[in-house]
Design an enzyme around this catalytic site. Structure first.
Site, PDB file in Angstrom:
ATOM      1  N   HIS A 469      76.374  28.581  40.501  1.00  0.00           N
ATOM      2  CA  HIS A 469      76.317  28.685  41.956  1.00  0.00           C
ATOM      3  C   HIS A 469      74.914  28.327  42.456  1.00  0.00           C
ATOM      4  CE1 HIS A 469      77.098  31.110  45.811  1.00  0.00           C
ATOM      5  NE2 HIS A 469      75.794  30.955  45.805  1.00  0.00           N
ATOM      6  N   GLU A 470      73.922  28.949  41.847  1.00  0.00           N
ATOM      7  CA  GLU A 470      72.550  28.755  42.332  1.00  0.00           C
ATOM      8  C   GLU A 470      72.020  27.367  42.015  1.00  0.00           C
ATOM      9  OE1 GLU A 470      71.124  30.709  44.215  1.00  0.00           O
ATOM     10  OE2 GLU A 470      71.983  32.687  43.895  1.00  0.00           O
ATOM     11  N   HIS A 474      74.008  25.337  45.130  1.00  0.00           N
ATOM     12  CA  HIS A 474      73.009  25.095  46.178  1.00  0.00           C
ATOM     13  C   HIS A 474      72.092  23.923  45.847  1.00  0.00           C
ATOM     14  CE1 HIS A 474      74.290  28.471  48.453  1.00  0.00           C
ATOM     15  NE2 HIS A 474      73.881  29.385  47.599  1.00  0.00           N
ATOM     16  N   GLU A 527      77.720  28.712  51.176  1.00  0.00           N
ATOM     17  CA  GLU A 527      78.063  29.630  50.087  1.00  0.00           C
ATOM     18  C   GLU A 527      79.391  29.226  49.462  1.00  0.00           C
ATOM     19  OE1 GLU A 527      75.987  31.437  48.823  1.00  0.00           O
ATOM     20  OE2 GLU A 527      74.533  31.420  50.462  1.00  0.00           O
TER      21      GLU A 527
HETATM   22 ZN   LIG Z   1      74.505  31.255  47.428  1.00  0.00          ZN
END
Ligand SMILES: [Zn+2]
Length: 749
Positions: A469-470, A474, A527
């Site tokens: 995710h990070e 992103h 997100e």
């Molecule tokens: Zn996030």
């Protein structure tokens, strides 16, 4: 971006709530309370590193108090009142008095939980979900405890005054006060009460036109006798109106006419609090490990002194260059989740220490990033020209000041820095450890046969999800930009939109950013993109190998990761407000959207079924067919991810909104009937855990770590000892700042 852990935001039965209030607006007496364990990492620090960590922690704790002023009109008074009470009598002493005043044990415990909640959230609105919480005991009883307390005997007028100012609002559940929001929609102190979404948009256009960032601002509107509005954009800074010769900020502090409205840029918001932040950053600077840290702190000091986001960006640039430090930190007006418009930052400051074992796995992921980015379902032209390897480490948190503690962070949030300089990814290991501690009986909405597997693999699968995710979530994707000179960062001739088959029709113009353009949906959409990348890439064998999983274990990790997401999508309904048709939490909205996408994929991949629990009350079950994850789930996610990325890259706000808001809509349409399911989710909901943090204290030339028991009383003690020397002074500062703006919070007429 700050990441709360998926799914575990819910921890304890609603049945425990008393008859006093709607259970949505109280914290239950048996709320989970855990201590943040960082003893080992702190032990491994040198004495210089400890001093550095100590002074940074002090700066963070002082700055965190600004969140009270960023939350609700009454929060600073409630904080001051609680702090006075517990300074004069610790929770055990006050208990004797409370029982003598006729409170039951349960009522006193409810008060302690309320106080611990106010400290944890830095205000009386939940940092996660933005709903108000009120004390779960009769107001008259709390009044007796307060007015008969030792604190009231020592300072009768002050304590009575505080109670008179905040007592009503502390308990009020009038509909506009139930959650944060703008104008008629709720409470906010980022905007004066007479501001509407139209004002917020106009102000954003004004800020964009002056190349001013909204991050450290608040907006106050006055309407003149001629009916013409006049706006004050107030920047956070130590300095006020006094002239200061050599600052880039000074030239911006003036009046403007913009689209027929009057704007005035001022500064000095939270000045006395930021003064303390600056003093402690100065002290920390003396113990910096390298020149990056020194220059970073110098720029932060400049930023908080002058009110300059440009200086904060410069500091962030040095911060990015400070790769893999032993003591990591970040401080400032960072996350925009709680501004109803989505562009003003809430103060946060954290200090953490490197956790060596986990960091090694993340380094492997970073090393594979360029290869893994190619697996993402969009054309190469939609990817950054060069992947800037972010620092990606696992840290144990020593201090996290602000409204709540995330499980991971990906900062800075400045788009321009992210595109050119890169960013850092941090997984907060000891925060995750608190979240993992799941009890079987508290696992809602899962099949019995899934529960053991879920408990066994939730932690490991979440490590994988957080990492992806990070870093690749992103960290991936490009924004198409035309700079101030008219030059494009993509080839207009050759780049083709894979959704339309045509050339690129839209992009970001100079000064426009993702947050300013997509405003109210920007956080959640992003997100959702990052969570989707995590689900998508966890299917890749290389990823599972990096984290040490193969064969059946690897399949279980994938299954639990997807199952956790689907369950989180259901739990998310707690954070939806039907009256306003709006979502209150970016990550949870994102998880609901993903659940909808997977349901839409059909073929029995995911089912959500209403049931009746063993207690005879409504319940529900989520099922995920593990054999269809790759055959049905993956292609659905692939199509969705590509659309998300293309609309983001091209700055297509209309298309992005239509897509995202379509999936985020909560209706009672069969077969799921989500609006009805929401009632079940609320009925079965569990309260988010409270986390007790340690203090550091200088004794002679050594820094000591002070730890507290994992209970509401322990959490209160940690705050009583946090500001031992200047507690009364801080409370005075906070109430004076709150009083100065008190007339601004009246709602729309
Ligand atoms: Zn996030």
């Amino acid at each position: 971006m700050g990441e709360p852990e998926a799914g575990s935001e819910c921890a304890i039965g609603a049945a425990a709530a008393g008859p006093m209030a709607d259970t949505q607006y109280i914290l239950p007496n048996d709320i989970g309370v855990s201590s943040l364990d960082c003893r080992e990492a702190f032990r491994l620090l040198s004495s210089t590193e400890r001093l550095y960590a100590h002074y940074l922690s002090r700066a963070a704790w002082y700055g965190g108090l600004a969140v009270l002023l960023q939350t609700s009109p009454e929060a600073p008074y409630i904080y001051a009142l609680l702090s006075r009470l517990f300074r004069a009598q610790d929770p055990d002493q006050l208990r004797q008095h409370a029982l003598a005043e006729g409170l039951t044990e349960e009522e006193y415990q409810a008060f302690l939980v309320y106080a611990a909640g106010v400290y944890s959230n830095m205000g009386n609105y939940k940092s996660f979900g933005d709903t108000k919480f009120v004390p779960n005991l009769p107001k008259e009883k709390l009044e007796r405890v307060i007015l008969g307390s030792e604190a009231a005997q020592q300072h009768p007028e002050e304590v009575r005054g505080l109670w008179q100012t905040c007592g009503e609002l502390m308990f009020s559940l009038e509909s506009r006060l139930r959650h944060l929001g703008l104008g008629k929609e709720g409470i906010t102190t980022y905007f004066s009460g007479n501001c509407t979404m139209e004002d917020a948009k106009l102000a954003q256009d004004f800020l964009d036109s002056q190349n001013l960032s909204a991050y450290n601002t608040r907006l106050f509107k006055e309407v003149g006798q001629d009916g013409k509005p006049s706006y004050e954009v107030r920047l956070a800074s130590v300095l006020g109106t006094e002239p200061n010769l050599d600052s880039e900020m000074t030239s911006k502090l003036k009046s403007y006419e913009f689209q027929g409205s009057h704007f005035r840029v001022t500064r000095g918001d939270y000045a006395p609090i930021l003064q303390k932040v600056v003093e402690h950053l100065e002290k920390a600077k003396a113990y910096a490990a390298n020149s990056h840290q020194e220059q970073m702190l110098a720029q932060y000091i400049e930023s908080f002194t002058q009110g300059s986001i440009e200086a904060h960006k410069k500091g962030s640039r040095f911060w990015i260059q400070d790769k893999g430090p032993i003591v990591e930190s970040y401080i400032g007006f960072i996350e925009s989740y709680r501004d109803p418009f989505g562009s003003r930052g809430e103060f946060e400051g954290f200090v953490a220490m490197v956790n060596k074992a986990m960091s090694a796995k993340f380094e492997w992921l970073v090393a594979s990033a360029e290869q893994l980015l190619k697996e993402l379902p969009w054309p190469p032209a939609f990817e950054k020209d060069k992947f800037l390897t972010p620092d990606f480490t696992s840290l144990d948190v020593l201090t996290f000041a602000g409204s709540g503690i995330p499980a991971g962070i990906n900062i800075p949030n400045y788009d321009d820095l992210r595109q050119t300089e890169g960013f850092k990814n941090v997984s907060l290991g000891n925060v995750l450890a608190v979240a993992y501690a799941t009890q079987r009986e508290k696992l809602t909405f899962l099949e019995e046969e899934d529960k053991d597997l879920y408990i066994r693999w939730k932690g490991p699968s979440f490590d994988v999800q957080v990492g992806l995710h990070e870093l690749l979530g992103h960290g991936s994707g490009k924004l198409f930009v035309q700079d101030e000179k008219g030059a494009f960062n993509f080839d207009q001739e050759t780049v083709i939109n894979p959704e339309t088959g045509e050339q690129i029709q839209s992009w970001y113009r100079s000064g426009e950013t993702w947050d300013s353009k997509f405003s109210t949906i920007a956080s959640s959409y992003e997100e959702c993109r990052a969570e989707s990348v995590g689900l998508y890439l966890c299917l890749h064998p290389r990823v599972l190998e990096i984290f040490g999983f193969e064969g059946a274990d690897a399949e279980d990790v994938v299954y639990v990761n997807w199952l956790n997401m689907v369950r989180a999508g259901l739990l998310a309904l707690e954070f939806y407000t039907p009256e306003a048709s709006s979502w209150r939490q970016a990550h949870m909205q994102a998880r609901f959207v993903i659940l909808r996408v997977l349901l839409e994929a059909g073929e029995g991949l995911v089912t959500v079924t209403p049931t009746t629990g063993s207690d005879g009350r409504p319940d529900a079950r989520v099922r995920l067919d593990r054999d269809k994850i790759r055959t049905v789930g993956k292609p659905a996610l692939e199509r969705f991810l590509r659309r998300l990325q293309v609309l983001k890259s091209t700055g297509d706000v209309a298309g992005g909104r239509a897509l995202y808001e379509g999936y985020a809509a909560v209706t009672d349409a069969p077969p799921e009937c989500f609006l009805s399911l929401r009632d079940t989710v609320l009925l079965r909901k569990e309260a988010r855990k409270l986390i007790v943090q340690p203090n550091t204290r200088l004794e002679g030339s050594e820094v000591q770590l002070l730890e507290y028991e994992a209970s509401a009383a322990g959490l209160i003690r940690s705050f009583s000892e946090r500001f031992l020397e200047d507690g009364p002074e801080l409370e005075k500062i906070l109430t004076q700042l709150a009083t100065a703006d008190a007339q601004c919070w009246k709602g729309p007429q």
